[in-house]
Design an enzyme around this catalytic site. Structure first.
Site, PDB file in Angstrom:
ATOM      1  CB  ILE A 112      -0.933   0.017   1.228  1.00 30.20           C
ATOM      2  CG1 ILE A 112      -1.538  -1.380   1.458  1.00 30.20           C
ATOM      3  CG2 ILE A 112      -2.008   1.068   1.049  1.00 30.20           C
ATOM      4  CD1 ILE A 112      -2.310  -1.932   0.276  1.00 30.20           C
ATOM      5  N   PRO A 114       1.486   5.450  -0.033  1.00 32.97           N
ATOM      6  CG  PRO A 114       2.976   6.554   1.413  1.00 32.97           C
ATOM      7  CD  PRO A 114       2.822   5.285   0.594  1.00 32.97           C
ATOM      8  CB  THR A 116       3.021  11.836   2.388  1.00 35.10           C
ATOM      9  OG1 THR A 116       3.039  10.476   2.838  1.00 35.10           O
ATOM     10  CG2 THR A 116       1.813  12.554   2.958  1.00 35.10           C
ATOM     11  CG  ASN A 117       6.968  10.192   1.945  1.00 28.25           C
ATOM     12  OD1 ASN A 117       7.544  11.260   1.830  1.00 28.25           O
ATOM     13  ND2 ASN A 117       6.405   9.805   3.078  1.00 28.25           N
ATOM     14  N   GLY A 197      -2.473   6.091   6.231  1.00 32.79           N
ATOM     15  CA  GLY A 197      -3.190   6.555   7.406  1.00 32.79           C
ATOM     16  C   GLY A 197      -3.527   5.426   8.363  1.00 32.79           C
ATOM     17  N   GLY A 215       2.529   3.444  11.972  1.00 32.89           N
ATOM     18  CA  GLY A 215       1.631   4.390  12.605  1.00 32.89           C
ATOM     19  C   GLY A 215       2.030   5.821  12.336  1.00 32.89           C
ATOM     20  CB  CYS A 248       5.420   9.560   9.173  1.00 30.43           C
ATOM     21  SG  CYS A 248       6.459   8.124   8.810  1.00 30.43           S
ATOM     22  CD  GLU A 338       1.933  12.493  11.610  1.00 26.48           C
ATOM     23  OE1 GLU A 338       2.968  12.005  11.127  1.00 26.48           O
ATOM     24  OE2 GLU A 338       0.848  11.882  11.647  1.00 26.48           O
ATOM     25  CG  LEU A 417      10.289   4.633   9.293  1.00 27.85           C
ATOM     26  CD1 LEU A 417      10.593   6.008   9.872  1.00 27.85           C
ATOM     27  CD2 LEU A 417      11.580   3.909   8.938  1.00 27.85           C
TER      28      LEU A 417
END
Length: 583
Positions: A112, A114, A116-117, A197, A215, A248, A338, A417
């Site tokens: 999966i 994301p 953002t990256n 997410g 997370g 993150c 965050e 991570l």
């Protein structure tokens, strides 16, 4: 129209997994040299296209800075590959005299990706999946479908030229929640790598498949009174502003030790941060958080000036980061969450103990298990601070953004991570090819295990000559016990029974008969031979098979008292059968 799209996405996921499953069977047969040659080609191809893919990602998602995304792509293609280049992932991967470890691939990996990256994570997951002889199917975030598919096309074409089956790397083109769920739950999916997410990660863990999820990272950074403050602030802003805070592990809050708090403020201002007034901070908070107290996606990865304009604030054009003093942590303090953007919360505490306590609170508000930072000249302080933190990575004197992913530290380089049990994850590691393999271990015996040895007895009741150890079966043990009991005089006693040689001459032989109606054992005539040389016999109470074995091995004479359950007929009783059942 949306129903049709959902069905198309589900069917695409099924087709990709089934094709990947067949391709993976071929990949599993590749030797180490072939696997490494394929991965080398993938890494080189991704590196050549790092800048273009970075521009695509920023343009399609609206997040981050193209140059920084290029650097993330380079990191995934070059640093990650160089770190794992010589790792053995085929056949025997480690061998000692006692243990041989053998690597086995998992199968089809559901990855999966994301928004953002997007491109860097796609490069990373494709590389570690093929390195460990798996196939991989990517599910892109809907807002990053094009750049992720282009990334997959580049690495796949390079891999196919070196012999990889093209179906071993697949990517969905129609991205929906239903399609992603179908991918994760497919019976041929072996493992899930979920980056995204918290809702998506929870879905991965509830899919019924093994899953590595990550997370959120609400990362606090403590600036200790012994810190080199200018360098500490430089590191903090470097991490916070890199790609506009979309990684993150980027810093989210600065916790300054009271004796250096003023200097920290001054250095932040000197290095491009802009402190907000209390009124400005309130306006910013209303933009950062939705009415439901969740992060507003419209601010993610945007420059500080753009976010300020969204909040109706005027800031200097050179502003790199917005900083706001925050009075607490939790839902009532939106800026303590965050923020995935160049915004920092600012706190002041007195001492490392209070600093650690506040960092713990910040982590507890949406960042448990991820990352925390500390800037200090004292190694002991860093150690003591880190031991108190519910975080998988404690980054010392480095940007947490770069330190956590292994860019500026000795941690394994990774774009995924783990947050450990603190964050509801199965691991606290930086994910690597090792996590995508099953390791079987061939273990050799290295120390003897103590156990009774059975000594064979002849038909006449004599111990057989020494020789190799013999294992007797149930019937043989029963026969041996019968012969011993038939040749020995049995006396009833609740304590120790001592029979002299003279008594044996005057008393009639006896043997034991089964008890009747729950009463004591009955005696019957029998041979009385076997007196010890000192004129006495020692009664031994046997209550289990092990006692019998030990007595036979030692050549002891066997006698039975009133509570003994071993008699010629006892083995036929259900209760006494346990004596022989363990043979």
């Amino acid at each position: 129209m949306s129903v049709h799209k959902d069905l198309k996405s589900v069917q695409e996921a099924r087709d990709l997994v089934e094709a990947a499953h067949q391709a993976q069977k071929r990949v599993a047969s590749f030797d180490q040299a072939t696997i490494d040659r394929i991965c080398e080609a993938m890494a080189r191809a991704a590196l050549r296209e790092a800048a273009r893919l970075g521009e695509m990602a920023s343009a399609e998602t609206g997040y981050g800075i193209p140059a920084d995304k290029r650097e993330k792509n380079r990191f995934a293609a070059e640093d990650v590959w160089n770190y794992f280049r010589n790792m053995r992932t085929v056949g025997v991967i480690r061998e000692t005299d006692a243990i041989i470890e053998v690597a086995s691939p998992r199968g089809v990996i559901a990855a999966i990706i994301p928004s953002t990256n997007p491109t860097s994570t796609a490069i990373f997951k494709c590389l570690i999946a093929i390195k460990s002889r798996n196939a991989v199917v990517l599910s892109p975030h809907p807002s990053a479908v094009n750049c992720i598919n282009e990334t997959v096309r580049i690495v796949r074409e390079a891999a196919v030229k070196e012999g990889l089956p093209p179906e071993a790397i697949g990517c969905m083109t129609t991205a929906t929640i239903e399609g992603t769920e179908a991918l994760m739950k497919h019976k041929l999916t072996a493992l899930i790598l979920a980056t995204g997410g918290i809702g998506l990660v929870r879905a991965a863990y509830s899919s019924g498949k093994p899953a590595f999820g990550v997370g959120p990272g609400n990362v606090p950074v403590f600036v200790d009174r012994t810190a080199d403050v200018p360098t500490a602030v430089q590191n903090i802003l470097t991490g916070k502003c890199f790609d506009n805070g979309t990684i993150c592990s980027s810093e989210q809050a600065v916790v300054a030790d009271a004796p250096v708090a003023r200097e920290v403020r001054e250095q932040l201002a000197l290095q491009g941060a802009h402190f907000l007034t209390a009124d400005e901070a309130d306006k910013l908070a209303r933009v950062v958080a939705t009415p439901q107290r969740t992060l507003n996606p419209a601010i993610v990865g945007k420059p500080a000036r753009v976010i300020a304009e969204m909040a109706g604030l005027s800031v200097p054009p050179e502003t790199r980061c917005l900083v706001a003093e925050v009075g607490g942590v939790g839902r009532d303090y939106p800026l303590s969450m965050e923020k995935l953007s160049p915004i920092l919360a600012f706190y002041v505490v007195d001492g490392v103990e209070r600093g650690a306590q506040l960092c713990y609170e910040i982590l507890s508000f949406g960042g448990m298990g991820h990352t925390v930072g500390i800037h200090t000249r004292s190694r002991e302080t860093a150690k003591r601070f880190g031991m108190e933190m519910p975080a998988s990575r404690i980054i010392v004197n480095s940007p947490t953004t770069h330190g956590a992913i292994g860019f500026s530290t000795a941690l394994p380089p990774s774009m995924t991570l783990g947050c450990g049990s603190w964050g509801g994850n199965v691991t606290s590691d930086n994910i690597s090819p090792l996590h995508l393999m099953d390791i079987k271990r061939i273990a050799f015996g290295i120390r003897p295990v103590g156990s009774a040895r059975v000594v064979p007895v002849s038909a006449e009741g004599q111990t057989a000559p020494a020789g190799p150890a013999t294992t007797l079966d149930r019937e043989q043990i029963a026969a041996i016990v019968d012969r011993f009991l038939a040749r020995r005089r049995v006396e009833r006693s609740t304590d120790e029974v001592t029979t002299t040689t003279e008594q044996l001459k005057t008393e009639p032989p006896a043997s034991v008969a089964p008890p009747r109606n729950g009463g004591e054992a009955q005696t019957a005539p029998s041979d009385a031979s076997g007196a010890a040389s000192n004129g006495t016999r020692r009664a031994v109470e046997f209550v289990c098979e092990e006692d019998v074995r030990r007595a036979i091995e030692r050549g002891e004479k066997i006698y039975v008292n009133a509570r003994t359950i071993i008699t010629p007929a006892a083995r036929d009783m259900g209760e006494a059968a346990e004596v022989f059942a363990k043979i």
